[in-house]
Structures are given as C-alpha cells and as structure tokens.
Scaffold this active site. Structure first.
Site, PDB file in Angstrom:
ATOM      1  N   HIS A 445       0.741  -1.226   0.150  1.00  0.00           N
ATOM      2  CA  HIS A 445      -0.085  -0.030  -0.052  1.00  0.00           C
ATOM      3  C   HIS A 445       1.020   1.361   0.080  1.00  0.00           C
ATOM      4  CE1 HIS A 445      -2.741   2.919   2.348  1.00  0.00           C
ATOM      5  NE2 HIS A 445      -3.618   2.408   1.298  1.00  0.00           N
ATOM      6  N   ARG A 446       0.756   2.124  -1.136  1.00  0.00           N
ATOM      7  CA  ARG A 446       1.801   3.317  -1.598  1.00  0.00           C
ATOM      8  C   ARG A 446       3.168   2.963  -1.027  1.00  0.00           C
ATOM      9  NH1 ARG A 446      -1.938   6.936   2.801  1.00  0.00           N
ATOM     10  NH2 ARG A 446      -3.913   6.103   2.228  1.00  0.00           N
ATOM     11  N   ASP A 672       0.167  -1.824   4.775  1.00  0.00           N
ATOM     12  CA  ASP A 672       1.294  -0.935   4.736  1.00  0.00           C
ATOM     13  C   ASP A 672       2.461  -1.938   5.391  1.00  0.00           C
ATOM     14  OD1 ASP A 672      -0.354   1.071   4.351  1.00  0.00           O
ATOM     15  OD2 ASP A 672      -0.412   1.776   6.308  1.00  0.00           O
TER      16      ASP A 672
END
Length: 773
Positions: A445-446, A672
């Site tokens: 995620h990102r 994350d």
C-alpha cells in the site's frame, strides 16, 4: 366535464392471466389459474382530475396526456396518490408503466405503494431512484406507524433509468413474501412484509416528476416460495484443512449429483428440434433441478443461441450463473444481454508462453469475464499466480485421479472441474491443519509506508525488494495537467510544502521534499510522476495497482499506460464507480476494481444476500470488489471464491485482523506492512515421489526439501512428515514411514512456519507410498 371520470373495477369477467415469467418460483411452470382484476386504468378517458375514488394525499397530482403525473419539486415536498381497492385482498399483483420526466438529482425517486393503511400510512413501497445503478437504486421500503422510513432491503438495477423512457414495474405480494420486478426482471425478493397483511395501493414521487400509465392490480391466489430458495445460497464444500481450497465443479450433471460439488458445468446446444438441451435434457428442466443445489456454469460453443439462452435464464429466474466458452464473442454477447451473468474463457491451446498469458488476460477482461478455464496439463503454480496478479481466477480442468488432484491443488487454482470429483474430495481430506497452497496476492500500500515515505520511488523499490505481488499507488492531476503520485488532495501531509495538488504546477511539486518528514535518511525524495512510476517497473515481475483519485483523468491515465507499453502490468481501481466504468469503455483489456466500505449484516441469510448483491453489482460493471477488509466476512469470501471473483482488500495495519482474514481465505490483502509476509514460504518441493514397502517394514526419509520465498530465494530445509490420521496403510514417526497393511497412502513433506503470530503449514506434493505383501 369533457370525459367521464372512472375506475375500472374488476368483475369476474375481467381477468388477468399471469405468465410463468411474471412470478415463476418453480421454473418452467405456467399459471395455475386466471386471476380477477381489481383495478385496470390507462387514463385514456381521464383528463385533469384523478379517476373516481383516487385521492391525492399530498403534493401535486393530475392526469395529463393520458398519464398520471406526479410532481415533487424537492424531497421535502413529495407527491402521493392513494387508490382504495374494492377488495382488501392480502395477495395481489400490482403493475404499472413508470417514466421519469425529471429529477432534482439521481438520488431522487418514485414508487409504487402497497398495503397502504388508513388511506395514508403506514405502507410498503417499491422505490426506484433515478440513479437505479447505485447500490440502493431500488428498495423494498416501509413507512412505519411512526411515519418514519425503514428500508429492509435495497439493491441496484443493471441499467440507469433514462428520462422519457417507460419501464414496466411489477410487485407480487403474498402474505409476508414480496417480489419486485423491473421490465420482468426480479430485483427484490423479500419475506419481510410482516406488519400489514392487506391495504390499498398508491403512487409516489420524491424530488422528481414521474408519469404512470397502464395500471393493473389483480388478485394472486398462490404462495410465493420461501425466500431461502431465492438463489442466494452457499453450496456445500468438501471438508479440508487447506486455507482457501479450490471449489469443486462437476464436469456434468451426473458427477455433480453424485458428489459434494459446489457447481456444475452444463454444455448447452440446440437440438434438431430447435430446443436448447444439456445432458440430453431440456435446459430449463436442468436449471430447475440444480437450483439452490449447484451453481450452473453454462458452456456454449454454438453461435446463434445466445438470446434463447438468456430467455430461458430469465424465465427460470436463474440469476446466479456463469457463461463460459472458447469463443469470447459468445461470452460477451450473453453477459451484455444479461449483465449479472458472470463470464469465463475456455483456453484451448496446448501450451503457454508469456504472449499467450497476456493475450488470455486481455481476452478475459474484454469479454466481461473474470475466470479462465484451463486444462491441467498446461497449468503450473507460476502460471496461476501470473493470472491471479492480473485479477483472473483460474479453474483447472482435470484431476482424473487422486494423484492428479494433488498436482492440480498445488498449482493454487481457484476451482477444479473434473469428471471424477471423488478423487479430489479424497485428496482435499488429507492435508495438515492450516495448510496454505494458494499464494496470497499481496499489494504493498503506497509502497511500504511503515518503513519508507509513502508514494515515493524509495518506498516502491523497497516494496519490490520485499516481494510484493502488486504495488499500490494514487494519482492526482496538477494545475498544468500532469499526473503525479499523491494520495491526498494537498501536498501538506507528506511533503515540506503546502497547497492543493490541483493548484500547483508540476515544476512546483517537483521542488518539494517528499521524504524529509519520514526521516532524514530519505531527504530529497521527490513526488514521482505517473510516467516515472510506470517506467521504473516496466518488464519487472510486479503489477501496479493504480487508484484514480481525481475525476476526469481516465483518458490521460489510459494514454500514458499505453504509451509506456504497460497494459499488461497495470490494474486500476477507484472509489468512483463511474471512473472505472469509463476506464473499461476506454480499454476493456485492463482489469478494474471498485473500492468501497460497508457494514456487515448480522444474520447469515442477510450475509449471503449481501454477498449476492455485491457479486451482481461487480459483475454488472465488470469490476472486482475491492472492499475494506472490515466489510468482508467468511460467507462473503466463500461466495466470491465459489463464483470465480478475485478481490483485493484494504488496508491491513494490524497483525490480528490480517491473520484472521487470511485464515478465512482472503486472497488479496493490501497492507502497509509488506515485510510481514516477505519471509513466508510460498511453496515446497518434495525430492522423493514414491516409496515401496512391505507390511512391517520402514523407510526413513532423510532427504531435504526446497522451500521458495517471495524474494526468489530458495532454501534447503530439513523435512518433517505428515500423514492423515484416517489411513490404516502406514504410520509416521518423525521422518520414518512404517508400512502397516497393503494399500496406497499419501505422505506429505511438511514445513511449519510462523506468520502474523500464528503457525501455518506449507507442504509439497505427497509422496505416494505403496504397501504390498
């Protein structure tokens, strides 16, 4: 008065014949009896005022140009008309043509009211929004005794209502059961009409101007079937210790009938008499026999029968169905005619290369499909994972023997189509507890915001190094029209600058430091452009999961993907469904996903109904259902797997829910913390395939096994043996196999590892032990 006002009251000589397509609950039935008509009105002889006995309860209502016109300028000023029924029969069929003339916005609605009490309220209604494609586009609603709204059930219709276009609306209400139809398609099927057993009917407009015509109300003297038989069901699955085990599909009706299969493959053809047949039986009869027992998968290779197939599906109210073919045009045509029908492409080549794989992915998505049906002989673990990362589910055709079933299971397929289901059932029952065979599709995620600044090239590279299957990112548009990577609408949180992305030029954004706020070691990191992101991973073994944050950027996103030659490495997603629909129109070969979050129903039946609604919603718009992980639940995950839809779920930041959802079978976590799964093995290779023993003899397996990790690392580990307890052929003690009695047994090489605070097992294909006297 120019024309005499009237109401056409029913007498025994005025009758209505309700066809099977209208209310069929036992597919293929015809109507049992003629039904007396209580009201019939087309307004041709009425002008201005309402017909005799019809009452305007509130707002503006009149007859104009042969239609009943209700005008409501806002949601706070609805228009309502009530029609007293001459016979307060509790069971009726109520239908009318409805046309939106205008609406304040797409959330505004109109309705047919029924079981109206005291010529006002409470009542039930079939409410239809102008934006019918929204998840709450159509409703079974209740105005209760406190004059408040209660909405027991809401769903969507497969097309948005057009202005000036009439739609046929129908309600069948029998005791506590309600079926609500649009253009003869069943959209709401409920058993919650329990508060009032009879009453009047009526019409309502809310924030809209709506026309009604050709009104007909008839008595209904039959019972609708229990709502449990409405097509929202979870077929039984084989008992197994495998996490997210493949669903089992019988390759024909006899195989499905004689085993615990979730689905059945039905090959459909037109016979010499022009009738659609499968398994030497009429298609309509077979659909009746499998309803609520197995999910039908119709394989159609014969052109020219598409419309007839859809007609039978509609007549039998078969909405939970797959259409598969080696001809993509057939799949596309039927799923266009019936948007809730899921699609699948049958692969017929004898081999795979990278071009074949990419072409298959493009064909699947551009054909309104999400599944590829592939012969076992060309399937490998790597092939299945390649398709999974591009949001294509895989059903393998084979598993003719128990050994073949084990081989196919180890490829990580989502479904097994076989003419010997018993072999797969036997195989699935032999694995150790908490076995992972299917590799999760992990999206970083990102990047890895727990270890590096989000949405930076440093974070993306780290995600790649840690073995991410997908790298997730976000797109915004600058003031001067450049696509940049940024989650927020402003640069304030992640950079040393301030201001909206849309008010800054690319040059101004490039001057900002996107790493300094995370840590000094990342000082100087820039906000990447979309092109830089694409170029950095072109040709690498990773998929880019791109979220469109801005509206109206779809054409530019597609253009840059195509110009960089990245069609085969990109998956798109958005919280804006319209953005994904437009993206699909621009390039249907690129997979798309709809991001959303929703509450979890409490009752199991409601959970299954919700899963069905969301499946139909995703299928209608050709999107995967990328829900927040809190929106998912065991039944949802199982429902999607049985029906061949891969899904990505956001955003895991805590180990406990991450662990629990993986244990439930969730395949697509977005996290994350990519590092939590980096050192988790993805497969185990067994060096020994067969052992021959005599009763009473032993064999010690000292050989080591190779375990593969996400980062392309392969490690030689000590083996540990496992055998299912229900065998009387062999016993296992440590690494020693003892032969007990003649027969054949499967002994697994097992590796136990810790991930997310729990122990899991990865196993190799079993060693086949033959015990002979």
């Amino acid at each position: 008065m120019k024309n005499k006002k009237h109401m056409k009251l029913a007498i025994t000589t005025i009758i209505m014949f309700i066809t099977a397509a209208s209310f069929t609950f036992n597919p293929g039935n015809t109507a049992h009896a003629e039904q007396p008509v209580l009201v019939e009105e087309n307004f041709d002889q009425v002008d201005g005022d309402l017909p005799n006995g019809w009452k305007t309860i509130e707002g503006q209502a009149k007859v104009e140009n042969g239609k009943l016109k209700l005008t409501s300028p806002s949601s706070s000023a609805p228009a309502r008309v009530v029609v007293p029924l001459p016979d307060k029969n509790e069971n009726i069929v109520f239908e009318a043509d409805m046309t939106f003339d205008s609406a304040v916005d797409d959330t505004r609605w109109a309705s047919l009211m029924y079981r109206v009490q005291s010529e006002n309220y409470p009542y039930y209604q079939f409410a239809i929004r102008r934006g019918t494609t929204a998840l709450n586009g159509v409703e079974f609603a209740e105005r209760n005794a406190q004059n408040q709204w209660v909405v027991p059930e809401a769903t969507f219709f497969t097309e948005k209502f057009e202005y000036k276009k009439p739609y046929r609306i129908k309600i069948i209400v029998s005791k506590n059961r309600v079926q609500q139809f649009i253009n003869n398609k069943l959209v709401i099927n409920s058993d919650q009409a329990t508060n009032w057993t009879n009453g009047d009917i009526g019409f309502q407009a809310n924030g809209s101007t709506v026309l009604f015509d050709n009104v007909k109300v008839s008595t209904f003297d039959q019972d609708l079937p229990p709502v449990d038989n409405s097509g929202a069901f979870l077929p039984g699955e084989t008992e197994t210790n495998i996490i997210n085990a493949p669903t089992l599909i019988g390759s024909s009706l006899p195989e499905a009938a004689n085993s615990n299969t979730a689905s059945v493959l039905l090959k459909v053809e037109r016979n010499g008499s022009g009738k659609l047949m499968t398994n030497d039986q009429p298609l309509s009869e077979v659909l009746s026999s499998v309803q609520n027992k197995h999910i039908p998968i119709l394989q159609i290779e014969q052109k020219g029968i598409e419309e007839d197939v859809v007609t039978i599906l509609n007549e039998t109210q078969t909405t939970d169905v797959h259409i598969v073919s080696s001809n993509p045009a057939i799949v596309k045509e039927i799923t266009t005619l019936m948007p809730t029908a899921r699609g699948g492409i049958v692969y017929t080549k004898n081999s795979f290369n990278k071009h074949d794989l990419n072409q298959l992915v493009r064909t699947v998505h551009s054909s309104n499909a999400k599944v590829a049906l592939i012969p076992q002989k060309v399937l490998t673990l790597e092939t299945v994972h390649y398709l999974h990362t591009r949001m294509v589910a895989v059903w393998g055709l084979g598993a003719e023997t128990e050994d073949a079933a084990h081989e196919l299971i180890h490829t990580g397929v989502d479904g097994i189509i076989t003419n010997n289901p018993a072999a797969t059932v036997e195989s699935l029952g032999k694995y150790p507890e908490n076995t992972i065979v299917q590799r999760p599709i992990v999206a970083a995620h990102r990047g890895v915001p727990s270890m590096a600044p989000e949405n930076t090239m440093a974070g993306y590279q780290l995600a790649y190094d840690l073995g991410a299957d997908q790298i997730e990112t976000d797109l915004q548009l600058t003031k001067d029209g450049y696509l940049v990577i940024m989650h927020d609408t402003t640069v304030d949180r992640t950079t040393n600058g301030k201001g909206a992305v849309s008010s800054l030029t690319l040059e101004e954004i490039r001057q900002l430091d996107a790493g300094i706020k995370f840590g000094e070691e990342f000082a100087g990191e820039k906000v990447p452009t979309f092109r830089e992101f694409l170029q950095a991973f072109k040709g690498k073994d990773v998929i880019l999961l791109v979220e469109l944050k801005d509206e109206g950027i779809e054409e530019q996103v597609m253009r840059e993907i195509q110009e960089e030659g990245m069609i085969d490495q990109v998956v798109l997603q958005s919280f804006n469904l319209g953005s994904m629909v437009k993206s699909y129109e621009l390039n249907p070969e690129i997979p798309i996903g709809y991001l959303y979050s929703a509450g979890v129903p409490e009752a199991q039946s409601a959970k299954i109904q919700n899963a069905k609604k969301m499946m139909n919603y995703g299928t209608t718009h050709n999107v995967t259902l990328n829900a927040s992980y809190g929106s998912t639940y065991k039944e949802f995950i199982q429902y999607m797997r049985q029906r061949g839809m891969l899904t990505m779920h956001w955003t895991f930041r805590d180990e406990e829910p991450f662990r629990d959802k993986l244990a439930q079978g969730l395949i697509g976590p977005i996290t994350d913390y990519m590092q939590w799964l980096t050192d988790s093995p993805i497969s185990l290779e067994t060096p020994i395939k067969k052992v021959n023993l005599k009763p009473g003899k032993t064999s010690t397996v000292r050989a080591k096994a190779f375990v593969d990790y996400r980062t392309a690392k392969k490690e030689n580990i000590a083996s540990e043996l496992f055998v299912a307890e229900n065998t009387d052929v062999v016993k296992v003690n440590g690494n020693t196999i003892e032969a007990v009695s003649p027969g054949t047994a499967q002994v697994f090489v097992k590796h136990t590892f810790s991930m997310l605070g729990q122990e899991w097992n990865v196993v190799g294909e079993p060693i086949e032990v033959h015990v002979r006297k």
